[in-house]
Design a protein around this motif. Structure first.
Motif, mmCIF file in Angstrom:
data_model
loop_
_atom_site.group_PDB
_atom_site.id
_atom_site.type_symbol
_atom_site.label_atom_id
_atom_site.label_comp_id
_atom_site.label_asym_id
_atom_site.label_seq_id
_atom_site.Cartn_x
_atom_site.Cartn_y
_atom_site.Cartn_z
ATOM 1 N N ALA A 1 0.827 -1.205 0.000
ATOM 2 C CA ALA A 1 0.000 0.000 0.000
ATOM 3 C C ALA A 1 0.862 1.257 0.000
ATOM 4 O O ALA A 1 0.541 2.249 -0.665
ATOM 5 N N GLU A 2 1.972 1.219 0.720
ATOM 6 C CA GLU A 2 2.867 2.375 0.757
ATOM 7 C C GLU A 2 3.491 2.639 -0.613
ATOM 8 O O GLU A 2 3.732 3.786 -0.991
ATOM 9 N N ALA A 3 3.715 1.568 -1.374
ATOM 10 C CA ALA A 3 4.340 1.705 -2.691
ATOM 11 C C ALA A 3 3.331 2.012 -3.795
ATOM 12 O O ALA A 3 3.663 2.693 -4.770
ATOM 13 N N ASN A 4 2.097 1.521 -3.643
ATOM 14 C CA ASN A 4 1.131 1.595 -4.743
ATOM 15 C C ASN A 4 -0.163 2.329 -4.413
ATOM 16 O O ASN A 4 -1.026 2.463 -5.278
ATOM 17 N N GLY A 5 -0.317 2.770 -3.175
ATOM 18 C CA GLY A 5 -1.572 3.385 -2.776
ATOM 19 C C GLY A 5 -2.539 2.344 -2.243
ATOM 20 O O GLY A 5 -2.313 1.138 -2.356
ATOM 21 N N THR A 6 -3.624 2.807 -1.682
ATOM 22 C CA THR A 6 -4.559 1.899 -1.016
ATOM 23 C C THR A 6 -5.653 1.372 -1.933
ATOM 24 O O THR A 6 -6.467 0.549 -1.515
ATOM 25 N N THR A 7 -5.707 1.839 -3.181
ATOM 26 C CA THR A 7 -6.771 1.370 -4.073
ATOM 27 C C THR A 7 -6.435 0.025 -4.705
ATOM 28 O O THR A 7 -7.327 -0.660 -5.203
ATOM 29 N N LEU A 8 -5.153 -0.349 -4.699
ATOM 30 C CA LEU A 8 -4.736 -1.626 -5.270
ATOM 31 C C LEU A 8 -4.568 -2.663 -4.169
ATOM 32 O O LEU A 8 -3.974 -2.387 -3.129
ATOM 33 N N ARG A 9 -5.079 -3.853 -4.423
ATOM 34 C CA ARG A 9 -4.945 -4.955 -3.481
ATOM 35 C C ARG A 9 -3.923 -5.946 -4.037
ATOM 36 O O ARG A 9 -4.014 -6.335 -5.206
ATOM 37 N N PRO A 10 -2.925 -6.374 -3.263
ATOM 38 C CA PRO A 10 -1.948 -7.324 -3.802
ATOM 39 C C PRO A 10 -2.612 -8.647 -4.167
ATOM 40 O O PRO A 10 -3.464 -9.148 -3.433
ATOM 41 N N ASN A 11 -2.208 -9.201 -5.313
ATOM 42 C CA ASN A 11 -2.756 -10.488 -5.736
ATOM 43 C C ASN A 11 -1.644 -11.534 -5.771
ATOM 44 O O ASN A 11 -0.528 -11.297 -5.311
ATOM 45 N N PHE A 12 -1.945 -12.702 -6.327
ATOM 46 C CA PHE A 12 -0.981 -13.801 -6.305
ATOM 47 C C PHE A 12 0.275 -13.487 -7.110
ATOM 48 O O PHE A 12 1.357 -13.980 -6.794
ATOM 49 N N MET A 13 0.155 -12.647 -8.141
ATOM 50 C CA MET A 13 1.335 -12.288 -8.925
ATOM 51 C C MET A 13 2.261 -11.371 -8.130
ATOM 52 O O MET A 13 3.488 -11.488 -8.205
ATOM 53 N N ALA A 14 1.669 -10.461 -7.346
ATOM 54 C CA ALA A 14 2.482 -9.601 -6.481
ATOM 55 C C ALA A 14 3.207 -10.439 -5.431
ATOM 56 O O ALA A 14 4.392 -10.219 -5.147
ATOM 57 N N ALA A 15 2.498 -11.408 -4.856
ATOM 58 C CA ALA A 15 3.118 -12.276 -3.852
ATOM 59 C C ALA A 15 4.239 -13.108 -4.465
ATOM 60 O O ALA A 15 5.292 -13.313 -3.846
ATOM 61 N N ALA A 16 4.032 -13.584 -5.695
ATOM 62 C CA ALA A 16 5.064 -14.375 -6.370
ATOM 63 C C ALA A 16 6.300 -13.528 -6.655
ATOM 64 O O ALA A 16 7.438 -13.998 -6.511
ATOM 65 N N TYR B 1 7.290 -10.941 -4.934
ATOM 66 C CA TYR B 1 7.942 -10.746 -3.632
ATOM 67 C C TYR B 1 8.759 -11.981 -3.254
ATOM 68 O O TYR B 1 9.912 -11.877 -2.825
ATOM 69 N N ASP B 2 8.166 -13.159 -3.430
ATOM 70 C CA ASP B 2 8.862 -14.396 -3.068
ATOM 71 C C ASP B 2 10.090 -14.626 -3.941
ATOM 72 O O ASP B 2 11.116 -15.132 -3.470
ATOM 73 N N GLY B 3 9.980 -14.270 -5.224
ATOM 74 C CA GLY B 3 11.126 -14.422 -6.113
ATOM 75 C C GLY B 3 12.306 -13.575 -5.670
ATOM 76 O O GLY B 3 13.456 -14.045 -5.635
ATOM 77 N N MET B 4 12.022 -12.332 -5.306
ATOM 78 C CA MET B 4 13.092 -11.451 -4.839
ATOM 79 C C MET B 4 13.637 -11.917 -3.490
ATOM 80 O O MET B 4 14.845 -11.830 -3.230
ATOM 81 N N ALA B 5 12.750 -12.435 -2.634
ATOM 82 C CA ALA B 5 13.203 -12.945 -1.335
ATOM 83 C C ALA B 5 14.138 -14.136 -1.521
ATOM 84 O O ALA B 5 15.142 -14.277 -0.805
ATOM 85 N N ALA B 6 13.831 -14.995 -2.500
ATOM 86 C CA ALA B 6 14.683 -16.156 -2.766
ATOM 87 C C ALA B 6 16.048 -15.720 -3.295
ATOM 88 O O ALA B 6 17.091 -16.274 -2.904
ATOM 89 N N ILE B 7 16.053 -14.723 -4.183
ATOM 90 C CA ILE B 7 17.325 -14.211 -4.714
ATOM 91 C C ILE B 7 18.170 -13.613 -3.587
ATOM 92 O O ILE B 7 19.379 -13.870 -3.483
ATOM 93 N N TYR B 8 17.526 -12.832 -2.740
ATOM 94 C CA TYR B 8 18.239 -12.204 -1.614
ATOM 95 C C TYR B 8 18.847 -13.270 -0.705
ATOM 96 O O TYR B 8 20.022 -13.185 -0.313
ATOM 97 N N GLU B 9 18.051 -14.282 -0.365
ATOM 98 C CA GLU B 9 18.528 -15.320 0.541
ATOM 99 C C GLU B 9 19.644 -16.141 -0.099
ATOM 100 O O GLU B 9 20.612 -16.528 0.571
ATOM 101 N N ALA B 10 19.526 -16.406 -1.412
ATOM 102 C CA ALA B 10 20.576 -17.156 -2.104
ATOM 103 C C ALA B 10 21.891 -16.381 -2.095
ATOM 104 O O ALA B 10 22.968 -16.952 -1.845
ATOM 105 N N LEU C 1 11.297 -20.464 3.030
ATOM 106 C CA LEU C 1 11.024 -19.046 3.229
ATOM 107 C C LEU C 1 9.686 -18.864 3.933
ATOM 108 O O LEU C 1 8.759 -19.661 3.744
ATOM 109 N N SER C 2 9.589 -17.804 4.722
ATOM 110 C CA SER C 2 8.313 -17.402 5.320
ATOM 111 C C SER C 2 7.705 -16.348 4.407
ATOM 112 O O SER C 2 8.114 -15.190 4.421
ATOM 113 N N SER C 3 6.746 -16.762 3.607
ATOM 114 C CA SER C 3 6.165 -15.929 2.559
ATOM 115 C C SER C 3 4.849 -15.306 3.013
ATOM 116 O O SER C 3 4.213 -15.795 3.956
#
Length: 227
Positions: free
Chosen positions: A131-146, A148-157, A179-181
């Motif tokens: 919400a801080e990045a995109n405003g409150t009118t957009l709701r995160p969906n499964f693609m946003a979560a994916a 996030y998880d992709g970047m988290a995996a790269i960071y952890e690797a 990972l805790s997603s």
């Protein structure tokens, strides 16, 4: 059950997997239809389903506009009034378009790996940052979560390799990674390198001034059945 799926690889795979499991559990299939990917007019397909008088419809369509169009035809052709239930994968009730689909989705049961309504500290923090990045009118969906998880995996690797981007070292670091997603606990299967995750059973309900996929059951540690 009558199946309605988009005529492409994922749709046909979903239909095959559902049909196999449903028949194995004693269910009966009464018909199927494959809809075109480009500009489908769902009215004749939905009417065909209604005429067959199944107890339920299994639906698989690409997330977004097609789901909105199908639900419009589902309502206009009176399938809900005829007692024909709708079951689907979570692509249909994508959090990004669910409110636009409106009340015809109420009570719709789907299975999926992420819901914006998922109750966990990780998802609460994810939605706040989104919400801080995109405003409150957009709701995160499964693609946003994916994403996030992709970047988290790269960071952890990279953390595990002390910043080395050597391909073999990165792949070794990813194998079996946990990972805790925002979607819950996930793991990268060391054999298939695919995600192992919880699949949630959800029902569309109106809460907090909007429509949400509310989880009521789950199947932990699910692998891709096609691998």
């Amino acid at each position: 059950v009558y199946t309605v799926v988009a005529d492409y690889g994922p749709g046909l795979d979903a239909e095959a997997a559902f049909t196999k499991a449903f028949k194995a559990a004693g269910g009966e299939m009464v018909g199927s239809v494959h809809t075109p990917l480009q500009n489908p007019d769902f009215a004749p397909f939905v009417q065909r389903v209604k005429d067959a008088k199944p107890e339920a419809v299994f639906l698989f369509l690409p997330a977004g506009e097609q789901g909105i169009a199908f639900m419009k035809s589902y309502k206009e052709r009176g399938l809900a009034d005829a007692g024909i239930k709708l079951i689907a994968t979570g692509d249909i009730t994508d959090d990004g378009v669910l409110d636009a689909m409106g009340d015809p989705t109420l009570g719709l049961v789907t299975s999926f790996h992420y819901s914006a309504s998922h109750n966990s500290p990780e998802n609460t923090a994810f939605k706040k940052a989104y919400a801080e990045a995109n405003g409150t009118t957009l709701r995160p969906n499964f693609m946003a979560a994916a994403g996030y998880d992709g970047m988290a995996a790269i960071y952890e690797a990279l953390r595990k390799t002390n910043g080395s981007t050597d391909g073999d070292k990165i792949m070794a670091a990813l194998k079996g990674m946990k990972l805790s997603s925002p979607r819950g606990a996930i793991m990268i299967d060391p054999e298939t390198r695919d995600v192992v995750q919880t699949v949630y059973i959800r029902k569309v309900e109106k809460t907090g001034g909007g429509l949400y996929n509310m989880e009521f059951d789950k199947f932990p540690d699910q692998k891709d059945p096609g691998k």
